[in-house]
Design a protein around this motif. Structure first.
Motif, PDB file in Angstrom:
ATOM      1  N   SER A 189      -4.648  -6.227   4.456  1.00 29.38           N
ATOM      2  CA  SER A 189      -3.213  -6.412   4.254  1.00 29.38           C
ATOM      3  C   SER A 189      -2.956  -6.836   2.817  1.00 29.38           C
ATOM      4  CB  SER A 189      -2.659  -7.460   5.224  1.00 29.38           C
ATOM      5  OG  SER A 189      -3.252  -8.728   4.977  1.00 29.38           O
ATOM      6  N   PHE A 190      -1.701  -6.664   2.390  1.00 32.16           N
ATOM      7  CA  PHE A 190      -1.349  -7.013   1.011  1.00 32.16           C
ATOM      8  C   PHE A 190       0.107  -7.430   0.949  1.00 32.16           C
ATOM      9  CE2 PHE A 190      -0.125  -6.084  -3.412  1.00 32.16           C
ATOM     10  CZ  PHE A 190      -1.120  -6.775  -4.084  1.00 32.16           C
ATOM     11  N   ASP A 191       0.347  -8.549   0.247  1.00 33.59           N
ATOM     12  CA  ASP A 191       1.693  -9.085   0.082  1.00 33.59           C
ATOM     13  C   ASP A 191       2.090  -8.965  -1.388  1.00 33.59           C
ATOM     14  OD1 ASP A 191       3.974 -10.645  -0.160  1.00 33.59           O
ATOM     15  OD2 ASP A 191       3.238 -12.247   1.141  1.00 33.59           O
ATOM     16  N   THR A 192       3.178  -8.274  -1.657  1.00 32.64           N
ATOM     17  CA  THR A 192       3.607  -8.016  -3.035  1.00 32.64           C
ATOM     18  C   THR A 192       4.550  -9.088  -3.585  1.00 32.64           C
ATOM     19  OG1 THR A 192       5.525  -6.725  -2.317  1.00 32.64           O
ATOM     20  CG2 THR A 192       3.447  -5.522  -2.650  1.00 32.64           C
ATOM     21  N   GLN A 193       4.735 -10.190  -2.890  1.00 38.09           N
ATOM     22  CA  GLN A 193       5.740 -11.177  -3.294  1.00 38.09           C
ATOM     23  C   GLN A 193       5.551 -11.668  -4.725  1.00 38.09           C
ATOM     24  OE1 GLN A 193       8.426 -12.045  -1.521  1.00 38.09           O
ATOM     25  NE2 GLN A 193       7.837 -10.651   0.115  1.00 38.09           N
ATOM     26  N   GLY A 194       4.328 -11.723  -5.198  1.00 32.52           N
ATOM     27  CA  GLY A 194       4.067 -12.175  -6.556  1.00 32.52           C
ATOM     28  C   GLY A 194       4.355 -11.131  -7.622  1.00 32.52           C
ATOM     29  N   LEU A 195       4.735  -9.925  -7.209  1.00 30.84           N
ATOM     30  CA  LEU A 195       4.961  -8.825  -8.163  1.00 30.84           C
ATOM     31  C   LEU A 195       6.446  -8.579  -8.391  1.00 30.84           C
ATOM     32  CD1 LEU A 195       2.248  -6.318  -6.837  1.00 30.84           C
ATOM     33  CD2 LEU A 195       1.996  -8.117  -8.557  1.00 30.84           C
ATOM     34  N   SER A 196       7.239  -9.615  -8.304  1.00 24.34           N
ATOM     35  CA  SER A 196       8.695  -9.463  -8.310  1.00 24.34           C
ATOM     36  C   SER A 196       9.260  -8.987  -9.640  1.00 24.34           C
ATOM     37  CB  SER A 196       9.352 -10.787  -7.923  1.00 24.34           C
ATOM     38  OG  SER A 196       8.950 -11.826  -8.814  1.00 24.34           O
ATOM     39  N   ASN A 197       8.500  -9.099 -10.729  1.00 23.84           N
ATOM     40  CA  ASN A 197       8.991  -8.634 -12.033  1.00 23.84           C
ATOM     41  C   ASN A 197       8.395  -7.291 -12.449  1.00 23.84           C
ATOM     42  OD1 ASN A 197      10.895 -10.590 -13.017  1.00 23.84           O
ATOM     43  ND2 ASN A 197       9.200 -12.034 -13.168  1.00 23.84           N
ATOM     44  N   ILE A 210      -9.109   2.206   2.770  1.00 26.05           N
ATOM     45  CA  ILE A 210      -9.145   2.885   4.065  1.00 26.05           C
ATOM     46  C   ILE A 210      -8.920   1.953   5.256  1.00 26.05           C
ATOM     47  CG2 ILE A 210     -10.559   4.809   3.266  1.00 26.05           C
ATOM     48  CD1 ILE A 210     -13.000   3.380   4.399  1.00 26.05           C
ATOM     49  N   ASN A 211      -9.043   0.636   5.047  1.00 27.81           N
ATOM     50  CA  ASN A 211      -8.811  -0.306   6.139  1.00 27.81           C
ATOM     51  C   ASN A 211      -7.497  -1.062   6.008  1.00 27.81           C
ATOM     52  OD1 ASN A 211     -11.112  -0.179   8.018  1.00 27.81           O
ATOM     53  ND2 ASN A 211     -12.314  -0.666   6.200  1.00 27.81           N
ATOM     54  N   LEU A 212      -6.678  -0.686   5.036  1.00 32.31           N
ATOM     55  CA  LEU A 212      -5.375  -1.321   4.881  1.00 32.31           C
ATOM     56  C   LEU A 212      -4.489  -0.940   6.069  1.00 32.31           C
ATOM     57  CD1 LEU A 212      -3.729  -3.003   2.722  1.00 32.31           C
ATOM     58  CD2 LEU A 212      -2.735  -0.818   2.037  1.00 32.31           C
ATOM     59  N   THR A 213      -4.019  -1.957   6.791  1.00 35.08           N
ATOM     60  CA  THR A 213      -3.177  -1.692   7.958  1.00 35.08           C
ATOM     61  C   THR A 213      -1.720  -2.073   7.732  1.00 35.08           C
ATOM     62  OG1 THR A 213      -3.696  -3.859   8.925  1.00 35.08           O
ATOM     63  CG2 THR A 213      -5.111  -2.000   9.547  1.00 35.08           C
ATOM     64  N   SER A 214      -1.463  -3.041   6.841  1.00 31.84           N
ATOM     65  CA  SER A 214      -0.073  -3.456   6.637  1.00 31.84           C
ATOM     66  C   SER A 214       0.184  -3.788   5.173  1.00 31.84           C
ATOM     67  CB  SER A 214       0.255  -4.666   7.511  1.00 31.84           C
ATOM     68  OG  SER A 214      -0.484  -5.806   7.103  1.00 31.84           O
ATOM     69  N   LEU A 215       1.424  -3.531   4.763  1.00 30.98           N
ATOM     70  CA  LEU A 215       1.848  -3.788   3.389  1.00 30.98           C
ATOM     71  C   LEU A 215       3.220  -4.443   3.415  1.00 30.98           C
ATOM     72  CD1 LEU A 215       1.730  -3.444   0.282  1.00 30.98           C
ATOM     73  CD2 LEU A 215       2.653  -1.142   0.602  1.00 30.98           C
ATOM     74  N   ASP A 216       3.302  -5.631   2.835  1.00 34.06           N
ATOM     75  CA  ASP A 216       4.592  -6.281   2.645  1.00 34.06           C
ATOM     76  C   ASP A 216       5.083  -5.879   1.256  1.00 34.06           C
ATOM     77  OD1 ASP A 216       6.738  -7.921   2.181  1.00 34.06           O
ATOM     78  OD2 ASP A 216       5.843  -9.686   3.097  1.00 34.06           O
ATOM     79  N   ALA A 217       6.029  -4.958   1.208  1.00 30.49           N
ATOM     80  CA  ALA A 217       6.494  -4.390  -0.058  1.00 30.49           C
ATOM     81  C   ALA A 217       7.750  -5.068  -0.593  1.00 30.49           C
ATOM     82  CB  ALA A 217       6.758  -2.896   0.122  1.00 30.49           C
ATOM     83  N   ARG A 218       8.157  -6.169   0.010  1.00 29.52           N
ATOM     84  CA  ARG A 218       9.433  -6.791  -0.353  1.00 29.52           C
ATOM     85  C   ARG A 218       9.454  -7.337  -1.778  1.00 29.52           C
ATOM     86  NH1 ARG A 218      10.144 -10.908   4.451  1.00 29.52           N
ATOM     87  NH2 ARG A 218       7.857 -10.938   4.175  1.00 29.52           N
ATOM     88  N   GLY A 219       8.287  -7.559  -2.364  1.00 28.87           N
ATOM     89  CA  GLY A 219       8.231  -8.061  -3.726  1.00 28.87           C
ATOM     90  C   GLY A 219       8.498  -7.020  -4.792  1.00 28.87           C
ATOM     91  N   LEU A 220       8.652  -5.762  -4.406  1.00 28.43           N
ATOM     92  CA  LEU A 220       8.813  -4.675  -5.378  1.00 28.43           C
ATOM     93  C   LEU A 220      10.282  -4.319  -5.619  1.00 28.43           C
ATOM     94  CD1 LEU A 220       5.870  -2.363  -4.209  1.00 28.43           C
ATOM     95  CD2 LEU A 220       5.864  -4.074  -6.038  1.00 28.43           C
TER      96      LEU A 220
END
Length: 260
Positions: A189-197, A210-220
């Protein structure tokens, strides 16, 4: 000091630098590929301001490195400790005045399990392949990278055992090159919250995760450009959280070129 100080001295096991106390600059290939080097006393390098390419590249017997005497260094060129295959840890606190790191800082350090980034708090520019192919790195904390505004290609690409990355320290990053996490096959999994800029992302950001199951894209929310193959071959991805994203960001994330 010019180039090629002691490169390829394959039977050199240790070096005392105390007689180099008046040196302010180190050229390329300082101790490059000194494969039996197990220790280096850097007390004599306290006045160094810049370090050239291949500083300790390929020193395959070096297990750890303490940077505390490098407190005056402002810039580091390519291959600082790349291909140091037995390096397990590095204390970066001595690099507190570095603002520029070029490519391959610690790439191909197969046994690296920990890096404390707190000493990199003044770095603004990171070149290509910062930690590429550090195959034993399981997690990475970016808290010390709070002033970085540019990251080149392959930042953590092909770190096969990486399972987590805290992006909170990347809050000032505006641009990320290609292959940021490409080939990190154990990332779930990956959380993009720190990529807000972040405004622009190159190609292959997550390709072959290949094993990524979830992505929190709200930081983009501020993204204006995403390169091709953003999620290419992420065959187990089942969920992307896009809540609150503006239409521009949604269009970019759901476009065909970003599809898995």
């Amino acid at each position: 000091m010019g180039n090629n100080f002691l490169p390829n001295c394959r039977n050199l096991t240790s070096i005392d630098t105390r007689e180099l106390s008046n040196v302010t600059s180190i050229g390329n290939r300082f101790l490059r590929y000194c494969k039996k080097l197990v220790s280096i006393d850097i007390q004599g390098l306290s006045n160094i301001v810049s370090i050239g390419n291949g500083f300790l590249e390929g020193c395959g017997s070096l297990a750890s490195f303490d940077t505390k005497e490098l407190s005056n260094v402002r810039s580091i060129r390519n291959g600082f400790l790349s291909n140091c295959s037995n390096l397990t840890s590095i204390d970066t606190r001595g690099l507190s005045n570095v603002i520029y790191i070029e490519s391959d800082f610690l790439s191909n350090c197969d046994k690296l399990i920990f890096i404390d980034t707190r000493g990199l708090s003044n770095v603004t520019f990171i070149g290509n392949d910062f930690l590429q192919m550090c195959n034993n790195l399981v997690s990475f904390d970016t808290q010390g990278l709070s002033n970085v505004d540019f990251i080149g290609n392959g930042f953590l690409s092909y770190c096969d055992n990486l399972t987590s990355i805290d992006t909170q320290g990347l809050s000032n990053v505006a641009s990320i090159g290609n292959g940021f996490l490409q080939g990190c096959s154990n990332l779930v999994s990956f959380d993009t919250q720190g990529l807000s800029n972040v405004a622009s992302i190159g190609s292959d950001f997550f390709s072959y995760c290949i094993n990524l199951t979830s992505l929190d894209a709200r930081g983009l929310a501020n993204i204006t450009l995403i390169g091709d193959y953003f999620l290419y071959n992420c065959k187990n991805l089942t969920f992307i959280d896009t809540r609150g994203l503006p239409p521009r960001a949604l269009i970019l994330l759901t476009s065909k070129k970003c599809c898995c």
